[in-house]
Design an enzyme around this catalytic site. Structure first.
Site, PDB file in Angstrom:
ATOM      1  N   LYS A   1      37.185   8.654 -13.132  1.00 39.17           N
ATOM      2  CA  LYS A   1      37.089   8.902 -14.574  1.00 39.17           C
ATOM      3  C   LYS A   1      35.786   9.559 -15.010  1.00 39.17           C
ATOM      4  CE  LYS A   1      40.355   8.366 -15.728  1.00 39.17           C
ATOM      5  NZ  LYS A   1      41.479   9.195 -15.158  1.00 39.17           N
TER       6      LYS A   1
ATOM      7  N   GLY B   1      35.448  12.966 -14.717  1.00 39.70           N
ATOM      8  CA  GLY B   1      35.691  14.390 -14.943  1.00 39.70           C
ATOM      9  C   GLY B   1      36.199  15.134 -13.716  1.00 39.70           C
TER      10      GLY B   1
ATOM     11  N   TRP C   1      38.673  18.009 -14.400  1.00 41.27           N
ATOM     12  CA  TRP C   1      37.971  19.169 -14.963  1.00 41.27           C
ATOM     13  C   TRP C   1      37.279  19.959 -13.851  1.00 41.27           C
ATOM     14  CZ3 TRP C   1      33.091  18.497 -18.544  1.00 41.27           C
ATOM     15  CH2 TRP C   1      32.786  19.702 -19.163  1.00 41.27           C
TER      16      TRP C   1
ATOM     17  N   HIS D   1      37.129  10.094  -4.006  1.00 46.04           N
ATOM     18  CA  HIS D   1      36.261   9.123  -4.690  1.00 46.04           C
ATOM     19  C   HIS D   1      35.481   8.292  -3.666  1.00 46.04           C
ATOM     20  CE1 HIS D   1      38.147   9.964  -8.485  1.00 46.04           C
ATOM     21  NE2 HIS D   1      39.272   9.338  -8.237  1.00 46.04           N
TER      22      HIS D   1
ATOM     23  N   SER E   1      36.687   5.322 -20.445  1.00 48.11           N
ATOM     24  CA  SER E   1      37.745   6.184 -19.933  1.00 48.11           C
ATOM     25  C   SER E   1      38.611   5.425 -18.922  1.00 48.11           C
ATOM     26  CB  SER E   1      37.108   7.415 -19.273  1.00 48.11           C
ATOM     27  OG  SER E   1      38.087   8.284 -18.807  1.00 48.11           O
TER      28      SER E   1
ATOM     29  N   ARG F   1      42.476  12.873 -21.833  1.00 45.25           N
ATOM     30  CA  ARG F   1      42.473  12.010 -23.018  1.00 45.25           C
ATOM     31  C   ARG F   1      41.622  12.698 -24.078  1.00 45.25           C
ATOM     32  NH1 ARG F   1      39.902   7.417 -25.332  1.00 45.25           N
ATOM     33  NH2 ARG F   1      38.095   7.859 -24.030  1.00 45.25           N
ATOM     34  N   LYS F   2      40.351  12.248 -24.285  1.00 47.02           N
ATOM     35  CA  LYS F   2      39.531  12.877 -25.325  1.00 47.02           C
ATOM     36  C   LYS F   2      38.600  13.939 -24.759  1.00 47.02           C
ATOM     37  CE  LYS F   2      38.931   9.555 -29.055  1.00 47.02           C
ATOM     38  NZ  LYS F   2      37.896   8.745 -29.743  1.00 47.02           N
TER      39      LYS F   2
HETATM   40  P1  A3P Z   1      38.120  10.409 -21.417  1.00 46.29           P
HETATM   41  O1  A3P Z   1      39.042   9.293 -21.058  1.00 46.29           O
HETATM   42  O2  A3P Z   1      36.768   9.932 -21.851  1.00 46.29           O
HETATM   43  O3  A3P Z   1      38.710  11.350 -22.397  1.00 46.29           O
HETATM   44  P2  A3P Z   1      38.981  12.021 -14.113  1.00 46.29           P
HETATM   45  O4  A3P Z   1      39.485  13.421 -14.140  1.00 46.29           O
HETATM   46  O5  A3P Z   1      37.831  11.805 -13.205  1.00 46.29           O
HETATM   47  O6  A3P Z   1      40.087  11.063 -13.938  1.00 46.29           O
HETATM   48  O7  A3P Z   1      38.337  11.769 -15.554  1.00 46.29           O
HETATM   49  C1  A3P Z   1      39.131  11.764 -16.710  1.00 46.29           C
HETATM   50  C2  A3P Z   1      38.212  11.966 -17.888  1.00 46.29           C
HETATM   51  O8  A3P Z   1      37.850  13.354 -17.952  1.00 46.29           O
HETATM   52  C3  A3P Z   1      38.914  11.656 -19.204  1.00 46.29           C
HETATM   53  O9  A3P Z   1      37.873  11.258 -20.087  1.00 46.29           O
HETATM   54  C4  A3P Z   1      39.494  13.000 -19.553  1.00 46.29           C
HETATM   55  O10 A3P Z   1      39.865  13.130 -20.897  1.00 46.29           O
HETATM   56  C5  A3P Z   1      38.334  13.910 -19.171  1.00 46.29           C
HETATM   57  N1  A3P Z   1      38.760  15.285 -18.944  1.00 46.29           N
HETATM   58  C6  A3P Z   1      39.903  15.729 -18.360  1.00 46.29           C
HETATM   59  N2  A3P Z   1      39.942  17.065 -18.359  1.00 46.29           N
HETATM   60  C7  A3P Z   1      38.812  17.482 -18.973  1.00 46.29           C
HETATM   61  C8  A3P Z   1      38.290  18.776 -19.292  1.00 46.29           C
HETATM   62  N3  A3P Z   1      38.961  19.872 -18.991  1.00 46.29           N
HETATM   63  N4  A3P Z   1      37.100  18.827 -19.916  1.00 46.29           N
HETATM   64  C9  A3P Z   1      36.418  17.706 -20.231  1.00 46.29           C
HETATM   65  N5  A3P Z   1      36.858  16.465 -19.955  1.00 46.29           N
HETATM   66  C10 A3P Z   1      38.045  16.349 -19.334  1.00 46.29           C
END
Ligand code: A3P
Length: 298
Positions: free
Chosen positions: A42, A44, A47, A105, A135, A260-261
């Site tokens: 969680k 990023g 991303w 991870h 998150s 999510r956000k």
């Molecule tokens: P939030 O729950 O705070 O919104 P992971 O990819 O490691 O599982 O992490 C998920 C987190 O990254 C979530 O955070 C998600 O919304 C955010 N996320 C996913 N895609 C993203 C993007 N393109 N840019 C920024 N944050 C992103």
């Protein structure tokens, strides 16, 4: 969730992923050209996967015909601990063209030897533990079977602060890669989610330089960095058909639940002052003196 959690070596592992981790450690053979993206869950990962995949393939696919439009990002850049080896063989990995981009991870000390001994690159993305926790809580709540009681914020928070959650403790995870990035900056690049949000272009240039795919002056003039950045933004990624069509990751998490956000500071909407104080103390105690300065308050 509804799973058991085990202390394996020096980190906690949820039952459903343990076999996959051992299989990955035992079987994975890194190539010199591989790129391994590492995160605490969680922070990023999704991303970073989209950014690196788009960046290193930018001469091969335009953003109009990138495979990201047809296949969900977690299938294109798989988690290496997905349980995919059978008798040492992994057909899913055999046909991937170089540079192969993977994610994991697994903490530094437990990575397979070939990742350490080859010249493959490791990119670590770290997020402030406050937002990371919020998150994680939302993610686990969403995936939890509906016939079980909801996971309370307080319960999850307590586990997070003691380190007893998947791939925890977070501080050990951060420090393993932080220390390695100081020792061997050509091998490990340490990035922060908050920097990626605030100064995306600069961080993308850093990333491209580190990976050996620097943006040329022409590309900069033509706005290629901005194009990739926009394409990989949460707004654009969550609208891509393969990312919202019910596909699953590790056979249990909806791909859509990874978007999510995507903001910095959402923890302020959820943690009480005393919770924030507790986590701040954990961070000071465990990471103070390491030189790792987290962007705690956005
Ligand atoms: P939030 O729950 O705070 O919104 P992971 O990819 O490691 O599982 O992490 C998920 C987190 O990254 C979530 O955070 C998600 O919304 C955010 N996320 C996913 N895609 C993203 C993007 N393109 N840019 C920024 N944050 C992103």
């Amino acid at each position: 969730l509804s799973d058991y959690i085990y202390l394996y070596k020096d980190f906690w592992v949820t039952s459903y992923v343990l076999t996959g981790i051992i299989s990955f450690q035992k079987n994975f053979q890194a190539k010199d050209t591989d790129i391994i993206l590492v995160t605490f869950p969680k922070s990023g990962t999704t991303w970073l996967k989209a950014l690196v995949y788009s960046m290193v393939n930018r001469k091969i696919f335009s953003l109009d015909n990138t495979p990201l439009n047809a296949t969900n990002v977690h299938d294109l850049v798989p988690f290496l601990e997905s349980n995919i080896y059978r008798n040492g063989q992994n057909p899913g990995l055999s046909g991937i063209p170089s540079p192969r981009v993977f994610a994991t991870h697994v903490p530094y000390p437990s990575l397979p030897e070939s990742i350490k001994s080859t010249t493959c690159r490791i990119v670590y993305l770290c997020r402030n533990p406050f937002d990371n926790f919020i998150s994680l809580w939302h993610f686990l709540m969403r995936a939890r079977p509906k016939d079980l009681e909801p996971l309370s914020l307080e319960y999850c928070f307590d586990k997070f602060c003691t380190g007893a959650c998947g791939f925890g403790p977070f501080w050990g995870h951060f420090l393993g890669f932080w220390n390695e990035s100081l020792k061997n900056p050509n091998k490990v690049l340490f990035l922060m989610y908050e920097d990626m949000k605030m100064e995306n272009k600069l961080q993308m240039k850093r990333l491209a330089d580190f990976l050996g795919y620097p943006f040329s002056e022409n590309e900069e003039k033509e706005g290629v960095i901005e194009e990739i950045s926009k394409f990989c933004s949460i707004e654009s990624m969550r609208d891509l058909q393969p990312n919202n069509s019910g596909n699953k990751v590790l056979e249990r998490f909806d791909v859509a639940s990874f978007f999510r956000k995507g903001e910095v500071g959402d923890w302020m909407n959820h943690l009480t002052p005393s919770m924030a104080d507790r986590l701040k103390k954990v961070v000071e105690e465990k990471l103070g003196g390491s030189g790792l300065n987290l962007k705690l308050f956005g």
